[in-house]
Enzyme design. Structure first.
Site, mmCIF file in Angstrom:
data_model
loop_
_atom_site.group_PDB
_atom_site.id
_atom_site.type_symbol
_atom_site.label_atom_id
_atom_site.label_comp_id
_atom_site.label_asym_id
_atom_site.label_seq_id
_atom_site.Cartn_x
_atom_site.Cartn_y
_atom_site.Cartn_z
ATOM 1 N N CYS A 226 0.806 -1.234 0.000
ATOM 2 C CA CYS A 226 0.000 0.000 0.000
ATOM 3 C C CYS A 226 0.834 1.278 0.000
ATOM 4 C CB CYS A 226 -0.913 0.003 1.220
ATOM 5 S SG CYS A 226 -2.098 -1.330 1.166
HETATM 6 N N1 NAD Z 1 -2.837 -5.922 2.017
HETATM 7 C C1 NAD Z 1 -3.235 -4.824 2.598
HETATM 8 O O1 NAD Z 1 -2.849 -4.531 3.722
HETATM 9 C C2 NAD Z 1 -4.193 -3.860 1.900
HETATM 10 C C3 NAD Z 1 -4.755 -2.832 2.662
HETATM 11 C C4 NAD Z 1 -5.634 -1.964 2.064
HETATM 12 C C5 NAD Z 1 -5.912 -2.093 0.706
HETATM 13 N N2 NAD Z 1 -5.339 -3.068 -0.037
HETATM 14 C C6 NAD Z 1 -5.698 -3.160 -1.459
HETATM 15 O O2 NAD Z 1 -6.593 -4.243 -1.649
HETATM 16 C C7 NAD Z 1 -6.352 -4.861 -2.911
HETATM 17 C C8 NAD Z 1 -6.043 -6.331 -2.713
HETATM 18 O O3 NAD Z 1 -4.841 -6.432 -1.964
HETATM 19 P P1 NAD Z 1 -4.407 -7.765 -1.227
HETATM 20 O O4 NAD Z 1 -3.311 -7.392 -0.304
HETATM 21 O O5 NAD Z 1 -5.588 -8.489 -0.680
HETATM 22 O O6 NAD Z 1 -3.812 -8.588 -2.477
HETATM 23 P P2 NAD Z 1 -3.466 -10.137 -2.524
HETATM 24 O O7 NAD Z 1 -2.457 -10.300 -3.594
HETATM 25 O O8 NAD Z 1 -3.184 -10.661 -1.154
HETATM 26 O O9 NAD Z 1 -4.840 -10.811 -2.989
HETATM 27 C C9 NAD Z 1 -5.397 -10.611 -4.232
HETATM 28 C C10 NAD Z 1 -6.041 -11.926 -4.681
HETATM 29 O O10 NAD Z 1 -6.698 -11.690 -5.925
HETATM 30 C C11 NAD Z 1 -6.512 -12.828 -6.740
HETATM 31 N N3 NAD Z 1 -6.732 -12.415 -8.114
HETATM 32 C C12 NAD Z 1 -5.914 -11.738 -8.943
HETATM 33 N N4 NAD Z 1 -6.531 -11.497 -10.119
HETATM 34 C C13 NAD Z 1 -7.775 -12.026 -10.019
HETATM 35 C C14 NAD Z 1 -8.875 -12.105 -10.891
HETATM 36 N N5 NAD Z 1 -8.844 -11.545 -12.102
HETATM 37 N N6 NAD Z 1 -9.974 -12.736 -10.473
HETATM 38 C C15 NAD Z 1 -10.036 -13.290 -9.246
HETATM 39 N N7 NAD Z 1 -9.023 -13.242 -8.351
HETATM 40 C C16 NAD Z 1 -7.911 -12.629 -8.747
HETATM 41 C C17 NAD Z 1 -5.107 -13.289 -6.425
HETATM 42 O O11 NAD Z 1 -4.933 -14.650 -6.763
HETATM 43 C C18 NAD Z 1 -5.038 -13.039 -4.918
HETATM 44 O O12 NAD Z 1 -5.452 -14.172 -4.174
HETATM 45 C C19 NAD Z 1 -5.227 -4.065 -3.563
HETATM 46 O O13 NAD Z 1 -5.782 -3.078 -4.364
HETATM 47 C C20 NAD Z 1 -4.531 -3.444 -2.384
HETATM 48 O O14 NAD Z 1 -3.867 -2.243 -2.737
HETATM 49 C C21 NAD Z 1 -4.488 -3.968 0.541
#
Ligand code: NAD
Length: 442
Positions: A283
């Site tokens: 992030c």
């Molecule tokens: N990790 C954090 O602390 C956090 C905090 C706030 C916001 N975010 C935001 O949330 C979003 C997700 O982050 P995250 O950390 O959960 O990512 P992550 O990589 O842990 O999880 C994303 C998941 O999406 C899946 N994926 C990818 N493409 C896909 C598709 N087309 N269809 C279905 N599934 C698909 C991946 O296999 C993965 O399991 C991002 O935009 C991130 O910036 C993350």
């Protein structure tokens, strides 16, 4: 618009509201990562039937076996929800035909050029659009630039002829999860939500209110998108300031940690941020560049963001210089020295190494000829420059020419580390209160 049409639209909204209120709405979560899995668990705990959709066979199989791969979700919490039929996972998007709501939680990384990579959102929406139907609520949760929901997601969902605010409802809601935080989790962090139309905002508010403690509705998707970018930009810039103050203090021989702690005693107008080895995670190092990319199109250079990005990006180099100087002071050239890294996750008490500054520090040290090992109670193995490294035991601290605290995990025994190490560079003030000639602080 005829009266029959108006009545049909009102009925579409009423039917969905009723399903949400009675928790009969079938909930879908796309992307079962750090954001999606905890959200799926909260809605399943609230009594909804939840289906998680992910491209990864390993993740869907893990969920269906009740095995969590996300630190903030205990398998002991996940497994009963799966076994009672409240939560399941699949790679098959056609289940969307039977769903009432969809939260999109897919990655939004940066390209090498620091431009937003929208490919995950576009690919997920392409799949959703194939099975999208009247009476659905869709909410984008992936962090992104202001305008994404209306400019990218909306046209894809309307392409089948459905009309937003009437036939379906679309919102943006930023995810604020803070991995490893024992006090705040998905359920008790206030949830901001903004819809494309007022009816969309209201549907989004109603939806989250079923499972989360507090919902803050805002007037548009753009406001909700900007909220997240303000929060993370605020953090990134303030950390950049703390890092610059640390560089100044280093030059002047002042202990920056003591300065910040004393400044933080001011009861108003000051909020402490701390320097460190560099930014990490999915992030803070990334999200502000979504904003600067978008504002460039409006003719505004996001100068604070660029400057903080530069200073934060220098910190791994500064740490490596510090290690090299410390070794030189002990008549050890960095080339051929054994440096043991303590903590490789991007922050304490979690297992996530994405964008971790530890990786940069290890690579820079290797390039200067050091032999590098690491230990981390949360990260048993690590990919570095195409090589798979295994965490060494803490005994390496005594063997190494220099130990470097990069991540201040609570699981490390700091007094013991000081007792056994020959030399320690502490980038996190983990050794606060311990006095020793062996310690070199940031
Ligand atoms: N990790 C954090 O602390 C956090 C905090 C706030 C916001 N975010 C935001 O949330 C979003 C997700 O982050 P995250 O950390 O959960 O990512 P992550 O990589 O842990 O999880 C994303 C998941 O999406 C899946 N994926 C990818 N493409 C896909 C598709 N087309 N269809 C279905 N599934 C698909 C991946 O296999 C993965 O399991 C991002 O935009 C991130 O910036 C993350």
């Amino acid at each position: 618009m005829g009266s029959v049409e108006i009545e049909t639209q009102a009925t579409t909204a009423r039917v969905l509201e009723e399903k949400i209120r009675t928790r009969r709405a079938k909930v879908g979560i796309i992307g079962l990562g750090y954001v999606g899995l905890p959200l799926a668990v909260e809605f399943a705990k609230a009594g909804f039937n939840v289906t998680g959709i992910d491209l990864s066979d390993a993740k869907t199989a893990g969920v269906n076996a009740g095995n969590s791969y996300v630190g903030d979700v205990a398998s002991a919490t996940l497994a009963p929800l799966v076994h009672s039929g409240k939560l399941r996972a699949t790679t098959d998007f056609s289940v969307i035909r039977d769903l009432d709501t969809i939260n999109i939680c897919v990655p939004t990384p940066l390209r090498k050029t620091k431009d937003p990579d929208m490919s995950y959102i576009v690919s997920a929406c392409g799949e959703i659009a194939k099975y999208f139907h009247t009476g659905m609520l869709a909410i984008l949760e992936s962090t992104t630039y202001p305008g994404t929901t209306d400019e990218v997601v909306l046209p894809m969902l309307e392409q089948g002829g459905l009309k937003v605010g009437q036939d379906f409802f679309l919102c943006f809601s930023p995810e604020r999860v803070d991995p490893g935080n024992p006090k705040y989790n998905t359920s008790n962090i206030p949830k901001v939500v903004g819809g494309v139309t007022p009816a969309c905002s209201e549907m989004g508010r109603l939806f989250y209110a079923q499972a989360l403690e507090k919902v803050v509705a805002v007037s548009s998707t753009q406001v909700a998108e900007m909220v997240k970018l303000l929060e993370n930009t605020f953090r990134m810039i303030n950390i950049g300031l703390a890092n610059e103050i640390a560089l100044m203090c280093d030059r002047m021989g002042i202990n920056v940690w003591e300065v910040i702690d004393a400044a933080a005693t001011k009861p108003f107008g000051f909020m402490p941020f701390y320097p460190g080895p560099g930014l990490g995670g999915h992030c803070i190092p990334i999200d502000p560049f979504y904003l600067s990319w978008k504002t460039k199109q409006a003719g505004i250079e996001a100068r604070f963001i660029e400057l903080a990005g530069y200073i934060n990006g220098q910190m791994p180099h500064f740490v490596v210089d510090k290690i090299q100087n410390a070794l030189n002071d002990h008549s050890k050239p960095v080339k051929g020295s054994h440096v043991h890294i303590l903590g490789v996750a991007y922050k304490k008490n979690i297992e996530d190494v994405r964008e971790s500054p530890a990786l940069d520090i290890m690579l820079l040290l290797k390039r200067r000829g050091a032999r590098v090992t690491y230990s981390d109670p949360h990260v048993p193995t690590l990919q570095l420059d195409g090589l798979k490294l295994a965490a060494g035991d803490i005994g390496n601290v005594a063997a190494a020419d220099c130990a470097v605290i990069v991540t201040d995990h609570a699981g490390f025994d700091y007094p013991k580390i000081v007792e056994h190490a020959k030399l320690i560079v502490d980038t996190r003030n983990a050794l606060k209160g311990i006095t020793s000639d062996k310690i070199v602080r940031l």
